[in-house]
Design a protein around this motif. Structure first.
Motif, PDB file in Angstrom:
ATOM      1  N   ASP A  68      38.203   7.289 -24.088  1.00  0.00           N
ATOM      2  CA  ASP A  68      39.204   6.883 -25.080  1.00  0.00           C
ATOM      3  C   ASP A  68      40.251   7.970 -25.305  1.00  0.00           C
ATOM      4  OD1 ASP A  68      37.799   4.542 -25.250  1.00  0.00           O
ATOM      5  OD2 ASP A  68      37.148   4.802 -27.324  1.00  0.00           O
ATOM      6  N   ALA A  69      39.831   9.226 -25.268  1.00  0.00           N
ATOM      7  CA  ALA A  69      40.787  10.331 -25.443  1.00  0.00           C
ATOM      8  C   ALA A  69      41.821  10.329 -24.326  1.00  0.00           C
ATOM      9  CB  ALA A  69      40.052  11.669 -25.493  1.00  0.00           C
ATOM     10  N   ASN A  70      41.392  10.061 -23.104  1.00  0.00           N
ATOM     11  CA  ASN A  70      42.348   9.973 -22.001  1.00  0.00           C
ATOM     12  C   ASN A  70      43.357   8.855 -22.230  1.00  0.00           C
ATOM     13  OD1 ASN A  70      41.563  12.120 -20.369  1.00  0.00           O
ATOM     14  ND2 ASN A  70      39.984  10.919 -19.352  1.00  0.00           N
ATOM     15  N   GLY A  71      42.896   7.729 -22.740  1.00  0.00           N
ATOM     16  CA  GLY A  71      43.802   6.623 -23.047  1.00  0.00           C
ATOM     17  C   GLY A  71      44.815   6.986 -24.117  1.00  0.00           C
ATOM     18  N   VAL A  72      44.357   7.653 -25.156  1.00  0.00           N
ATOM     19  CA  VAL A  72      45.249   8.068 -26.246  1.00  0.00           C
ATOM     20  C   VAL A  72      46.272   9.082 -25.746  1.00  0.00           C
ATOM     21  CG1 VAL A  72      45.322   9.349 -28.432  1.00  0.00           C
ATOM     22  CG2 VAL A  72      43.669   7.498 -28.122  1.00  0.00           C
ATOM     23  N   ILE A  73      45.852   9.992 -24.899  1.00  0.00           N
ATOM     24  CA  ILE A  73      46.787  10.977 -24.337  1.00  0.00           C
ATOM     25  C   ILE A  73      47.880  10.271 -23.548  1.00  0.00           C
ATOM     26  CG2 ILE A  73      47.003  12.824 -22.618  1.00  0.00           C
ATOM     27  CD1 ILE A  73      44.160  13.756 -23.586  1.00  0.00           C
ATOM     28  N   ARG A  74      47.484   9.314 -22.716  1.00  0.00           N
ATOM     29  CA  ARG A  74      48.487   8.554 -21.944  1.00  0.00           C
ATOM     30  C   ARG A  74      49.445   7.810 -22.875  1.00  0.00           C
ATOM     31  NH1 ARG A  74      43.896   7.165 -19.169  1.00  0.00           N
ATOM     32  NH2 ARG A  74      43.604   8.373 -17.294  1.00  0.00           N
ATOM     33  N   GLN A  75      48.902   7.156 -23.905  1.00  0.00           N
ATOM     34  CA  GLN A  75      49.749   6.438 -24.867  1.00  0.00           C
ATOM     35  C   GLN A  75      50.744   7.386 -25.519  1.00  0.00           C
ATOM     36  OE1 GLN A  75      46.984   4.777 -27.669  1.00  0.00           O
ATOM     37  NE2 GLN A  75      46.145   3.321 -26.205  1.00  0.00           N
ATOM     38  N   TYR A 105      30.829  10.242 -23.258  1.00  0.00           N
ATOM     39  CA  TYR A 105      31.528   9.532 -22.188  1.00  0.00           C
ATOM     40  C   TYR A 105      32.584   8.598 -22.775  1.00  0.00           C
ATOM     41  CZ  TYR A 105      32.294   6.493 -18.170  1.00  0.00           C
ATOM     42  OH  TYR A 105      32.871   5.772 -17.159  1.00  0.00           O
ATOM     43  N   GLU A 106      32.194   7.840 -23.784  1.00  0.00           N
ATOM     44  CA  GLU A 106      33.131   6.915 -24.432  1.00  0.00           C
ATOM     45  C   GLU A 106      34.272   7.670 -25.108  1.00  0.00           C
ATOM     46  OE1 GLU A 106      32.990   3.073 -27.429  1.00  0.00           O
ATOM     47  OE2 GLU A 106      31.351   4.517 -27.510  1.00  0.00           O
ATOM     48  N   LEU A 107      33.954   8.757 -25.789  1.00  0.00           N
ATOM     49  CA  LEU A 107      34.972   9.559 -26.464  1.00  0.00           C
ATOM     50  C   LEU A 107      35.971  10.140 -25.454  1.00  0.00           C
ATOM     51  CD1 LEU A 107      36.004  10.822 -29.114  1.00  0.00           C
ATOM     52  CD2 LEU A 107      34.451  12.737 -28.678  1.00  0.00           C
ATOM     53  N   ALA A 108      35.475  10.678 -24.353  1.00  0.00           N
ATOM     54  CA  ALA A 108      36.361  11.249 -23.334  1.00  0.00           C
ATOM     55  C   ALA A 108      37.254  10.175 -22.716  1.00  0.00           C
ATOM     56  CB  ALA A 108      35.534  11.935 -22.248  1.00  0.00           C
ATOM     57  N   ASN A 112      48.092   8.688 -33.937  1.00  0.00           N
ATOM     58  CA  ASN A 112      47.435   7.935 -32.868  1.00  0.00           C
ATOM     59  C   ASN A 112      46.162   8.647 -32.416  1.00  0.00           C
ATOM     60  OD1 ASN A 112      47.196   5.791 -31.013  1.00  0.00           O
ATOM     61  ND2 ASN A 112      48.195   6.994 -29.423  1.00  0.00           N
ATOM     62  N   ALA A 113      46.213   9.948 -32.283  1.00  0.00           N
ATOM     63  CA  ALA A 113      45.042  10.714 -31.859  1.00  0.00           C
ATOM     64  C   ALA A 113      43.935  10.693 -32.916  1.00  0.00           C
ATOM     65  CB  ALA A 113      45.433  12.150 -31.536  1.00  0.00           C
ATOM     66  N   MET A 114      44.307  10.565 -34.173  1.00  0.00           N
ATOM     67  CA  MET A 114      43.299  10.539 -35.241  1.00  0.00           C
ATOM     68  C   MET A 114      42.391   9.308 -35.130  1.00  0.00           C
ATOM     69  SD  MET A 114      43.557  13.298 -36.899  1.00  0.00           S
ATOM     70  CE  MET A 114      42.562  12.948 -38.326  1.00  0.00           C
ATOM     71  N   ARG A 115      42.836   8.285 -34.418  1.00  0.00           N
ATOM     72  CA  ARG A 115      41.989   7.104 -34.215  1.00  0.00           C
ATOM     73  C   ARG A 115      40.687   7.461 -33.507  1.00  0.00           C
ATOM     74  NH1 ARG A 115      43.763   3.058 -30.908  1.00  0.00           N
ATOM     75  NH2 ARG A 115      44.801   4.600 -29.606  1.00  0.00           N
ATOM     76  N   LEU A 116      40.703   8.553 -32.748  1.00  0.00           N
ATOM     77  CA  LEU A 116      39.497   8.967 -32.032  1.00  0.00           C
ATOM     78  C   LEU A 116      38.366   9.346 -32.984  1.00  0.00           C
ATOM     79  CD1 LEU A 116      41.110  11.098 -29.199  1.00  0.00           C
ATOM     80  CD2 LEU A 116      40.047   8.841 -28.970  1.00  0.00           C
ATOM     81  N   SER A 117      38.700   9.724 -34.199  1.00  0.00           N
ATOM     82  CA  SER A 117      37.656  10.109 -35.159  1.00  0.00           C
ATOM     83  C   SER A 117      36.797   8.919 -35.572  1.00  0.00           C
ATOM     84  CB  SER A 117      38.274  10.776 -36.392  1.00  0.00           C
ATOM     85  OG  SER A 117      39.052   9.839 -37.106  1.00  0.00           O
ATOM     86  N   ARG A 118      37.247   7.706 -35.262  1.00  0.00           N
ATOM     87  CA  ARG A 118      36.456   6.510 -35.581  1.00  0.00           C
ATOM     88  C   ARG A 118      35.321   6.288 -34.592  1.00  0.00           C
ATOM     89  NH1 ARG A 118      40.907   2.032 -35.985  1.00  0.00           N
ATOM     90  NH2 ARG A 118      42.556   3.496 -36.381  1.00  0.00           N
ATOM     91  N   ILE A 119      35.374   6.948 -33.440  1.00  0.00           N
ATOM     92  CA  ILE A 119      34.328   6.766 -32.435  1.00  0.00           C
ATOM     93  C   ILE A 119      33.119   7.582 -32.861  1.00  0.00           C
ATOM     94  CG2 ILE A 119      33.676   7.079 -30.024  1.00  0.00           C
ATOM     95  CD1 ILE A 119      36.678   6.891 -29.368  1.00  0.00           C
TER      96      ILE A 119
END
Length: 188
Positions: free
Chosen positions: A120-127, A115-118, A168-175
């Motif tokens: 955050d991924a939506n936020g990164v996509i918007r950014q 849930y958290e990953l999804a 920017n998308a690579m930041r998701l790998s920290r979750i």
């Protein structure tokens, strides 16, 4: 499942507005499990079509509804929900094929992480979309007026933005799952 209580409380902490248990089990068993796990509501003795009706009602009431299930009786409700999540290892083929997401293990403790990953991924996509639009619009205005040479606009607008949005998308790998979720997953 032993990890269900932690998963429900973590989902609530992450902002899930309401949790509802839909089950074919009898009322007494459903009530006891619902109280133990901490869901907001439960509905017992449901047939598959009644689960679909319940999901339809929740979809009408809320912006998005996720349904987690593993059995053939859950498949119609999984298909009706905004997002259907099948528990893979114990799931029937029908549930796995019907769901939008199939978890390859039966670890409910992973649901808050997903849930958290999804989210955050939506936020990164918007950014990434907004950053690309702003940079490209700026370059489209700067090139005709001679502020930026066209070769630099192409380099910055294409290769530069590709590198930037990828970074920017690579930041998701920290979750990662919280330590409690990782610990709970060893019990399943």
């Amino acid at each position: 499942r032993p990890e269900a209580k932690h998963a429900v409380s973590r989902l609530k902490a992450l902002g899930v507005e309401r949790t509802v248990m839909l089950t074919g089990d009898n009322e007494r068993t459903a009530r006891a499990i619902a109280e133990q796990v901490g869901v907001d509501d439960y509905r017992a003795e449901l047939l598959p079509e009644e689960k679909v009706d319940a999901i339809d009602g929740l979809v009408d009431e809320y912006d998005g509804v996720a349904m987690v299930g593993d059995g053939i009786n859950d498949a119609p409700a999984l298909a009706t929900a905004t997002v259907g999540v099948a528990m893979g290892a114990a799931g029937t083929d029908t549930a796995l094929e019907t769901a939008d997401i199939a978890l390859m293990g039966d670890d409910l403790a992973k649901l808050p992480y997903l849930y958290e990953l999804a989210n955050d991924a939506n936020g990164v996509i918007r950014q990434n979309i907004w950053a690309s639009l702003v940079v490209k619009a700026g370059l489209a205005l700067a090139v005709p007026f001679g502020y930026v040479p066209i070769w630099l606009a192409v380099l910055a607008g294409d290769a530069g933005m590709t590198t930037a949005v990828t970074g920017n998308a690579m930041r998701l790998s920290r979750i990662t799952p919280t330590p409690n979720e990782a610990k709970d997953s060893s019990h399943g």
